[in-house]
Design a protein around this motif. Structure first.
Motif, PDB file in Angstrom:
ATOM      1  N   GLN A 244       0.854  -1.189   0.000  1.00  0.00           N
ATOM      2  CA  GLN A 244       0.000   0.000   0.000  1.00  0.00           C
ATOM      3  C   GLN A 244       0.890   1.238   0.000  1.00  0.00           C
ATOM      4  N   ALA A 245       0.295   2.393  -0.327  1.00  0.00           N
ATOM      5  CA  ALA A 245       1.092   3.616  -0.441  1.00  0.00           C
ATOM      6  C   ALA A 245       0.485   4.780   0.333  1.00  0.00           C
ATOM      7  N   VAL A 246      -0.439   4.475   1.251  1.00  0.00           N
ATOM      8  CA  VAL A 246      -1.094   5.536   2.019  1.00  0.00           C
ATOM      9  C   VAL A 246      -0.321   5.853   3.296  1.00  0.00           C
ATOM     10  N   LEU A 247       0.068   4.822   4.028  1.00  0.00           N
ATOM     11  CA  LEU A 247       0.811   4.981   5.273  1.00  0.00           C
ATOM     12  C   LEU A 247       2.289   4.712   5.015  1.00  0.00           C
ATOM     13  N   ALA A 248       3.148   5.342   5.817  1.00  0.00           N
ATOM     14  CA  ALA A 248       4.589   5.230   5.599  1.00  0.00           C
ATOM     15  C   ALA A 248       5.326   4.994   6.918  1.00  0.00           C
ATOM     16  N   ASP A 249       6.647   4.814   6.795  1.00  0.00           N
ATOM     17  CA  ASP A 249       7.555   4.738   7.950  1.00  0.00           C
ATOM     18  C   ASP A 249       7.160   3.654   8.948  1.00  0.00           C
ATOM     19  N   PHE A 250       6.976   2.444   8.455  1.00  0.00           N
ATOM     20  CA  PHE A 250       6.705   1.304   9.323  1.00  0.00           C
ATOM     21  C   PHE A 250       7.897   1.084  10.257  1.00  0.00           C
ATOM     22  N   SER A 251       7.649   0.991  11.557  1.00  0.00           N
ATOM     23  CA  SER A 251       8.735   0.722  12.506  1.00  0.00           C
ATOM     24  C   SER A 251       8.213  -0.140  13.650  1.00  0.00           C
ATOM     25  N   PHE A 252       9.116  -0.880  14.270  1.00  0.00           N
ATOM     26  CA  PHE A 252       8.778  -1.834  15.328  1.00  0.00           C
ATOM     27  C   PHE A 252       9.639  -1.520  16.539  1.00  0.00           C
ATOM     28  N   SER A 253       9.017  -1.314  17.697  1.00  0.00           N
ATOM     29  CA  SER A 253       9.764  -1.021  18.921  1.00  0.00           C
ATOM     30  C   SER A 253       9.462  -2.072  19.983  1.00  0.00           C
ATOM     31  N   LYS A 254      10.400  -2.247  20.911  1.00  0.00           N
ATOM     32  CA  LYS A 254      10.242  -3.255  21.947  1.00  0.00           C
ATOM     33  C   LYS A 254      10.919  -2.767  23.226  1.00  0.00           C
ATOM     34  N   GLU A 255      10.224  -2.912  24.355  1.00  0.00           N
ATOM     35  CA  GLU A 255      10.804  -2.576  25.648  1.00  0.00           C
ATOM     36  C   GLU A 255      10.246  -3.496  26.713  1.00  0.00           C
ATOM     37  N   THR A 256      10.991  -3.669  27.792  1.00  0.00           N
ATOM     38  CA  THR A 256      10.539  -4.502  28.904  1.00  0.00           C
ATOM     39  C   THR A 256      10.102  -3.610  30.047  1.00  0.00           C
ATOM     40  N   VAL A 257       8.910  -3.856  30.560  1.00  0.00           N
ATOM     41  CA  VAL A 257       8.367  -3.050  31.651  1.00  0.00           C
ATOM     42  C   VAL A 257       7.947  -3.961  32.792  1.00  0.00           C
ATOM     43  N   ILE A 258       7.926  -3.399  34.000  1.00  0.00           N
ATOM     44  CA  ILE A 258       7.418  -4.094  35.188  1.00  0.00           C
ATOM     45  C   ILE A 258       6.410  -3.170  35.848  1.00  0.00           C
ATOM     46  N   LEU A 259       5.178  -3.645  35.992  1.00  0.00           N
ATOM     47  CA  LEU A 259       4.090  -2.797  36.486  1.00  0.00           C
ATOM     48  C   LEU A 259       3.529  -3.356  37.805  1.00  0.00           C
ATOM     49  N   PRO A 260       3.103  -2.470  38.714  1.00  0.00           N
ATOM     50  CA  PRO A 260       2.529  -2.917  39.980  1.00  0.00           C
ATOM     51  C   PRO A 260       1.184  -3.624  39.805  1.00  0.00           C
ATOM     52  N   SER A 261       0.500  -3.351  38.704  1.00  0.00           N
ATOM     53  CA  SER A 261      -0.749  -4.050  38.378  1.00  0.00           C
ATOM     54  C   SER A 261      -0.976  -3.943  36.887  1.00  0.00           C
ATOM     55  N   VAL A 262      -1.670  -4.954  36.334  1.00  0.00           N
ATOM     56  CA  VAL A 262      -1.946  -4.978  34.901  1.00  0.00           C
ATOM     57  C   VAL A 262      -3.426  -5.309  34.716  1.00  0.00           C
ATOM     58  N   ALA A 263      -4.142  -4.377  34.083  1.00  0.00           N
ATOM     59  CA  ALA A 263      -5.572  -4.605  33.811  1.00  0.00           C
ATOM     60  C   ALA A 263      -5.710  -5.158  32.407  1.00  0.00           C
TER      61      ALA A 263
END
Length: 264
Positions: A244-263
């Motif tokens: 497709q040619a409508v959206l651009a700049d595909f990128s993938f990010s990843k990080e590790t988080v630790i949360l006191p609670s997860v809903a």
């Protein structure tokens, strides 16, 4: 000349107002919604769970119809209501998505029941497949997408885990599962989670806007078990994006988080 971005903004502010005072979405929020709608329209994701504000499913249908009347969407997208939640669905992509999941038996679910010491890959494959088959049959039915909201009957989803269901419908590579008959708690508190995000940009006239197309997490302890599956999922998404040619700049990010609670 009015740009397509301006039409998306004005249409959202006209049809997606919420509350007694009819509060309007900001221009930035309207552009976020626009990118998500375009992604569903372009086949980059099978569905969008609309949660930008408290606009109703009927308002969302009016919004979509107006965009289609202005030639801004190529696909007749469907609005589906599930337990009061509104989804915008690319029906053809959804049907092929569910059929492929069932054919390849690639329905990965992570069991996060609160009594577990740590998350684990679920052994609920047969029950999850039954849910996917039932949803596929629902979408195989003929629906007039422009005139009405499709409502999933409560007798279908009453015993299902909606967290798992929405993960599947939204096209995530993995979904969470817990026994909701025993409550809605989970074992993810203070558990390292690998949060993955897919980003894209939309250049519409002089406006350029970035938005997160996908955001999902997997417990770090299970990352090596699902890594290959997520790599295949990412490669497929990249391939769809390249067509497709409508959206651009595909990128993938990843990080590790630790949360006191997860809903979930």
């Amino acid at each position: 000349m009015v740009s397509s971005a301006d039409i998306f903004i004005s249409t959202a502010q006209r049809f997606l107002c919420s509350g007694k005072k009819k509060k309007r979405l900001s221009s930035s929020s309207c552009l976020d919604v626009a990118i998500q709608m375009l992604a569903v329209d372009l086949g980059l994701k099978p569905a969008l769970l609309y949660d930008s504000n408290a606009a109703s499913a009927e308002q969302l249908l009016q919004y979509l119809n107006h965009l289609q009347e202005n030639g801004l969407l190529a696909t007749a997208l469907q609005v589906v209501s599930i337990d009061g939640n509104s989804l915008v669905v690319n029906s053809e992509l959804m049907k092929s998505h569910l059929a492929e999941l069932l054919q390849k038996r690639s329905l990965i679910t992570v069991d996060v029941c609160p009594w577990r010491e740590q998350p684990t890959i679920s052994d609920m494959e047969s029950r999850t497949e039954e849910m996917a088959k039932a949803i596929l049959e629902f979408f195989m039915g003929k629906v007039d997408t422009r005139s009405s909201v499709s409502v999933l009957p409560e007798e279908m989803y009453g015993q299902w885990n909606l967290c798992t269901l929405f993960g599947i419908l939204l096209g995530y590579p993995a979904s969470y599962w817990f026994d909701q008959s025993q409550g809605f708690e989970n074992c993810l508190r203070m558990t390292p989670l690998v949060v993955s995000k897919v980003w894209v940009c939309w250049q519409a006239g002089e406006r350029r806007h970035s938005s997160c197309l996908y955001s999902f997490s997997v417990p770090e302890i299970l990352w090596s078990d699902v890594y290959t599956h997520i790599q295949r999922w990412t490669a497929l998404l990249r391939d769809r994006f390249s067509k497709q040619a409508v959206l651009a700049d595909f990128s993938f990010s990843k990080e590790t988080v630790i949360l006191p609670s997860v809903a979930l």
